[in-house]
Design a protein around this motif. Structure first.
Motif, short mmCIF file in Angstrom:
data_model
loop_
_atom_site.label_atom_id
_atom_site.label_comp_id
_atom_site.label_asym_id
_atom_site.label_seq_id
_atom_site.Cartn_x
_atom_site.Cartn_y
_atom_site.Cartn_z
N GLU A 155 -18.10 -11.00 -6.28
CA GLU A 155 -16.87 -11.06 -6.49
C GLU A 155 -15.94 -9.78 -6.70
OE1 GLU A 155 -14.90 -13.91 -7.20
OE2 GLU A 155 -16.68 -15.18 -6.31
N ARG A 156 -16.68 -8.92 -6.93
CA ARG A 156 -16.27 -7.49 -7.22
C ARG A 156 -15.60 -7.09 -5.92
NH1 ARG A 156 -19.56 -2.29 -7.22
NH2 ARG A 156 -17.87 -0.73 -7.55
N THR A 157 -16.35 -7.20 -4.86
CA THR A 157 -16.08 -6.81 -3.45
C THR A 157 -14.64 -7.69 -3.21
OG1 THR A 157 -18.37 -6.44 -2.75
CG2 THR A 157 -16.64 -6.83 -1.16
N ILE A 158 -14.83 -8.86 -3.44
CA ILE A 158 -13.44 -9.70 -3.07
C ILE A 158 -12.43 -9.14 -3.86
CG2 ILE A 158 -12.64 -12.16 -3.26
CD1 ILE A 158 -15.44 -13.26 -2.65
N GLY A 159 -12.61 -8.70 -4.96
CA GLY A 159 -11.57 -8.31 -6.07
C GLY A 159 -11.09 -7.20 -5.44
N LYS A 160 -11.88 -6.18 -4.90
CA LYS A 160 -11.49 -4.89 -4.27
C LYS A 160 -10.70 -5.03 -3.12
CE LYS A 160 -14.65 -1.35 -6.15
NZ LYS A 160 -15.35 -0.31 -5.48
N ILE A 161 -11.05 -6.04 -2.30
CA ILE A 161 -10.41 -6.31 -1.16
C ILE A 161 -8.80 -6.85 -1.46
CG2 ILE A 161 -10.26 -7.87 0.85
CD1 ILE A 161 -13.36 -7.30 1.26
N LEU A 162 -8.84 -7.84 -2.26
CA LEU A 162 -7.53 -8.41 -2.60
C LEU A 162 -6.62 -7.59 -3.29
CD1 LEU A 162 -8.64 -11.84 -3.89
CD2 LEU A 162 -7.57 -11.33 -1.78
N GLY A 163 -7.27 -6.41 -4.12
CA GLY A 163 -6.48 -5.58 -4.75
C GLY A 163 -5.82 -4.42 -3.85
N TYR A 164 -6.66 -4.13 -2.92
CA TYR A 164 -6.29 -3.17 -1.85
C TYR A 164 -5.17 -3.70 -1.02
CZ TYR A 164 -6.23 -0.08 2.26
OH TYR A 164 -5.76 0.82 3.13
N SER A 165 -5.33 -5.11 -0.71
CA SER A 165 -4.09 -5.76 0.08
C SER A 165 -2.89 -5.96 -0.73
CB SER A 165 -4.88 -7.15 0.71
OG SER A 165 -4.97 -7.71 -0.30
N GLN A 166 -3.04 -6.19 -1.79
CA GLN A 166 -1.71 -6.50 -2.58
C GLN A 166 -0.94 -4.98 -2.76
OE1 GLN A 166 -3.47 -7.90 -5.89
NE2 GLN A 166 -3.54 -9.96 -5.36
N GLN A 167 -1.39 -4.09 -2.25
CA GLN A 167 -0.76 -2.71 -2.23
C GLN A 167 0.52 -2.63 -1.26
OE1 GLN A 167 -2.95 0.69 -1.83
NE2 GLN A 167 -4.79 0.09 -3.31
N PHE A 168 0.49 -3.25 -0.40
CA PHE A 168 1.26 -3.30 0.84
C PHE A 168 2.19 -4.43 1.22
CE2 PHE A 168 -2.77 -1.17 1.69
CZ PHE A 168 -2.35 -0.10 1.97
N SER A 169 3.17 -4.08 1.41
CA SER A 169 4.47 -4.98 1.57
C SER A 169 4.17 -5.68 3.06
CB SER A 169 5.84 -4.60 1.74
OG SER A 169 6.67 -5.23 2.08
N THR A 170 4.56 -6.92 3.09
CA THR A 170 4.16 -7.67 4.41
C THR A 170 5.35 -7.31 5.38
OG1 THR A 170 5.72 -9.54 3.76
CG2 THR A 170 3.46 -9.87 3.52
N LYS A 171 6.43 -6.53 5.15
CA LYS A 171 7.48 -5.82 5.89
C LYS A 171 7.13 -4.45 6.59
CE LYS A 171 10.95 -8.58 3.54
NZ LYS A 171 12.26 -8.73 3.01
N ARG A 172 6.19 -3.82 5.93
CA ARG A 172 5.86 -2.59 6.66
C ARG A 172 4.53 -2.45 6.99
NH1 ARG A 172 3.39 1.51 2.94
NH2 ARG A 172 3.51 0.40 0.80
N PRO A 173 3.95 -1.77 8.09
CA PRO A 173 2.58 -1.75 8.36
C PRO A 173 1.81 -0.66 7.46
CG PRO A 173 3.87 -0.60 9.85
CD PRO A 173 4.87 -0.95 9.03
N ALA A 174 0.64 -1.10 7.11
CA ALA A 174 -0.25 -0.52 6.16
C ALA A 174 -0.63 0.87 6.77
CB ALA A 174 -1.50 -1.36 5.90
N ALA A 175 -0.76 1.87 6.16
CA ALA A 175 -1.26 3.14 6.58
C ALA A 175 -2.95 3.01 6.41
CB ALA A 175 -0.56 4.37 5.82
#
Length: 82
Positions: A59-79
């Motif tokens: 669950e910790r790993t899934i949470g980290k991935i989801l947390g990281y992915s929520q940092q980015f807007s769907t309108k701009r590419p992730a750095a």
């Protein structure tokens, strides 16, 4: 001339990475070489056992991935950061 097949060739055969011509030659080699046939049978068993392995992230790993992915807007590419 008879082609000598290696264990690598047998693994390629098991994973369908050989040509039709190679398949015929490998099947013939398996019939004639007891060591190669033993390796083939053992490899099939190992492949079957490996296919049963199921890995589940914590669950910790899934949470980290989801947390990281929520940092980015769907309108701009992730750095990417390294």
């Amino acid at each position: 001339m008879t082609k000598t097949f290696t264990y690598d060739d047998v693994v390629r055969y098991i994973y369908c990475e050989t040509t039709e011509n190679e398949n015929d030659l490998i099947v013939e080699a398996l019939a004639l070489d007891d060591d190669l046939m033993s390796f083939y049978i053992d490899s099939l068993e190992i492949k079957g056992q490996m296919n049963k392995i199921v890995r589940t992230p914590t669950e910790r790993t899934i949470g980290k991935i989801l947390g990281y992915s929520q940092q980015f807007s769907t309108k701009r590419p992730a750095a990417l950061s390294f």
